[in-house]
Design an enzyme around this catalytic site. Structure first.
Site, mmCIF file in Angstrom:
data_model
loop_
_atom_site.group_PDB
_atom_site.id
_atom_site.type_symbol
_atom_site.label_atom_id
_atom_site.label_comp_id
_atom_site.label_asym_id
_atom_site.label_seq_id
_atom_site.Cartn_x
_atom_site.Cartn_y
_atom_site.Cartn_z
ATOM 1 N N GLY A 12 0.778 -1.231 0.000
ATOM 2 C CA GLY A 12 0.000 0.000 0.000
ATOM 3 C C GLY A 12 0.810 1.283 0.000
ATOM 4 N N HIS A 110 0.875 0.938 -13.319
ATOM 5 C CA HIS A 110 1.688 -0.223 -13.703
ATOM 6 C C HIS A 110 3.161 0.189 -13.662
ATOM 7 C CE1 HIS A 110 2.595 -4.069 -15.491
ATOM 8 N NE2 HIS A 110 3.468 -3.426 -16.250
HETATM 9 C C1 GAR Z 1 3.345 -1.191 -7.378
HETATM 10 O O1 GAR Z 1 4.669 -1.175 -7.836
HETATM 11 C C2 GAR Z 1 2.369 -1.191 -8.534
HETATM 12 O O2 GAR Z 1 2.819 -0.438 -9.631
HETATM 13 C C3 GAR Z 1 2.353 -2.660 -8.877
HETATM 14 O O3 GAR Z 1 2.310 -3.296 -7.620
HETATM 15 C C4 GAR Z 1 3.027 -2.507 -6.674
HETATM 16 C C5 GAR Z 1 2.152 -2.302 -5.441
HETATM 17 O O4 GAR Z 1 2.887 -1.671 -4.423
HETATM 18 N N1 GAR Z 1 1.218 -2.988 -9.696
HETATM 19 C C6 GAR Z 1 1.253 -3.908 -10.655
HETATM 20 O O5 GAR Z 1 2.235 -4.587 -10.889
HETATM 21 C C7 GAR Z 1 -0.029 -4.048 -11.450
HETATM 22 N N2 GAR Z 1 0.185 -4.849 -12.636
HETATM 23 P P1 GAR Z 1 2.144 -0.953 -3.212
HETATM 24 O O6 GAR Z 1 1.157 -1.955 -2.615
HETATM 25 O O7 GAR Z 1 3.256 -0.638 -2.245
HETATM 26 O O8 GAR Z 1 1.453 0.284 -3.732
#
Ligand code: GAR
Length: 197
Positions: A12, A110
């Protein structure tokens, strides 16, 4: 007030960036009406709780039937009565019915420069592993609208980030978050809340 739902699965940090941007006034006249997680253990739920934001878990583990799960997910979003749905590291496929219902009102972040390293199977660290394996010198992040494909919707914002010698997937992930994701996602929300282009 522009109302958003933020959907999460993990740490998050992008949710935190949105919370911080609202607190600091980088995002204006906007509130997070609900945080929805598919995972009861997601630290994102803690972040929501700490910020006093309504948070719910629609658990994939508890609702194994896919149709029932999709209905529960849509119901959670509907209930919050939002203008925009923000996928901030949400790793469950969005039901087609929800995409139709919320056309041009669902955005996703992304962690690469789409169309590179995106589509089915490219999420989280896997994206950065693939970028390093290919030897690209530049990667980055993309905010886009969600359509029926995987990472195929119209692009809203992108930011490039340098790949450095010796980067591990974790190091590259962190740099892309710091230099691109945590800025781009709040910026896109502010743009859409105020209909800027
Ligand atoms: C982030 O890097 C986001 O861009 C990626 O997951 C991570 C979540 O981190 N999303 C994807 O890969 C979607 N295909 P977070 O929970 O710390 O925000």
């Amino acid at each position: 007030m522009f109302r958003i739902a933020v959907m999460v699965s993990g740490g998050g940090t992008n949710l935190q960036a949105i919370i911080d941007a609202i607190d600091s006034g980088k995002i204006t006249d906007t509130e997070i009406a609900v945080v929805i997680s598919n995972n009861a253990d997601a630290y994102a739920l803690e972040r929501a709780k700490k910020a006093g934001i309504n948070a719910v878990c629609v658990s994939r583990k508890e609702i194994s039937d896919r149709d029932a799960y999709n209905k529960a997910l849509i119901a959670a979003v509907d209930e919050a009565n939002v203008d925009l749905v923000v996928l901030a590291g949400f790793l469950v496929v969005i039901p087609e019915e929800m995409i139709q219902k919320y056309r041009n009102r669902i955005i996703n972040i992304h962690p690469s420069l789409i169309p590179s390293f995106c589509g089915t199977g490219y999420y989280g660290l896997k994206v950065h592993e693939a970028a390093l394996a290919r030897g690209v010198k530049v990667s980055g992040a993309t905010v886009h609208f969600v359509d029926e494909g995987t990472d195929t919707g119209p692009i809203i914002l992108q930011k490039a980030v340098e790949v450095k010698d010796g980067d591990t997937p974790e190091v590259l992930q962190r740099r892309i978050m710091e230099e691109a994701e945590w800025k781009l996602l709040p910026q896109a929300i502010q743009m859409l809340a105020h209909k800027e282009s």
